[in-house]
Design an enzyme around this catalytic site. Structure first.
Site, short mmCIF file in Angstrom:
data_model
loop_
_atom_site.label_atom_id
_atom_site.label_comp_id
_atom_site.label_asym_id
_atom_site.label_seq_id
_atom_site.Cartn_x
_atom_site.Cartn_y
_atom_site.Cartn_z
CG MET A 1 32.04 42.87 37.60
SD MET A 1 30.60 42.58 38.68
CE MET A 1 31.26 43.19 40.24
N GLY B 1 30.20 50.19 38.33
CA GLY B 1 31.53 49.57 38.27
C GLY B 1 32.06 49.09 39.61
CB SER B 2 31.80 46.98 41.74
OG SER B 2 30.83 46.38 40.89
NE ARG B 3 39.68 43.79 43.38
CZ ARG B 3 40.77 44.32 43.90
NH1 ARG B 3 41.14 45.55 43.55
NH2 ARG B 3 41.50 43.68 44.77
#
Length: 234
Positions: free
Chosen positions: A103, A191-193
């Site tokens: 993301m 922001g990340s995953r």
């Protein structure tokens, strides 16, 4: 996603977890205006609107089917690989299929359950904040992991990974809770995953580089097996 869908997503309600951040930006912007600092006031307005946009929580229509694995996150499919699951999931130390969705700061950051099931384990792991798009982020970064007792007795692993900008993972669930596919279970600020761990013989139905929509995009079908083949969307 069509242009109309994108507009609707941008106009979605702000999740309650985001209101205090929106309020902070708004108060600072009002202070800039009161001091007559108009360039900073303009920047503050833009950042306030962006913060509200970031914490948006659009309605999603989740496909029905107990064998379907739905994307837990909006973003880009960044990795499809066969790996050993991380120890915090407490899954057997044998190969699993991992599908990762990255993301960026413009994606919806509300995360949703990939399958229906009961949360058997929930574990928080502190760590670093390297770029979540890097493979080593699965082992090095701050993360929140849980395992779901899913359909047909299968165990499905889900890991939220904080990224380079992200500094907080927020969970909406507790160990022992039962979730429906597409149900909100948490968010990651900025922001990340999110990684999903599936049986190794399940064949992915998405490709690397493909855009995914949380609660809607089908990542895999547990009844469709075959070699885990990575392929790139054109």
């Amino acid at each position: 996603m069509t242009i109309i869908d994108s507009i609707k997503s941008g106009l979605a309600p702000v999740h309650k977890e985001g209101w205090r951040f929106v309020a902070i930006f708004a108060v600072v912007t009002a202070l800039f205006q009161w001091l007559g600092w108009w360039p900073l006031t303009l920047v503050g307005c833009i950042l306030t609107l962006w913060c509200a946009y970031f914490f948006r929580d659009p309605t999603r229509t989740t496909p029905l089917g107990e064998n379907l694995v739905i994307s837990p996150a909006d973003g880009q499919v960044s990795s499809i690989a066969t790996v050993i699951p991380p120890p915090e999931l407490d899954m057997p130390r044998e190969p699993t299929l991992r599908i990762s969705v990255f993301m960026n700061v413009f994606d919806v950051h509300i995360n949703r359950a990939p399958v229906a099931g009961r949360i058997a384990r929930l574990a928080y792991v502190p760590g670093a904040f390297v770029n979540a798009n890097l493979d080593k982020a699965s082992e090095d970064n701050e993360r929140q992991a849980f395992t779901l007792n899913g359909p047909h007795g299968l165990t499905i692993g889900v890991v939220q990974i904080a990224g380079l900008v992200a500094r907080r993972i927020v969970k909406f669930v507790s160990e022992g809770d039962s979730l429906q596919a597409g149900q909100r279970f948490g968010l990651i600020r900025f922001g990340s995953r999110v990684d999903v761990y599936l049986p190794a013989n399940v064949k992915p139905l998405v490709g690397i580089g493909q855009r995914a929509v949380a609660g809607e995009t089908i990542l895999a079908d547990l009844s469709v097996t075959g070699a885990a083949t990575g392929y790139r969307a054109g």
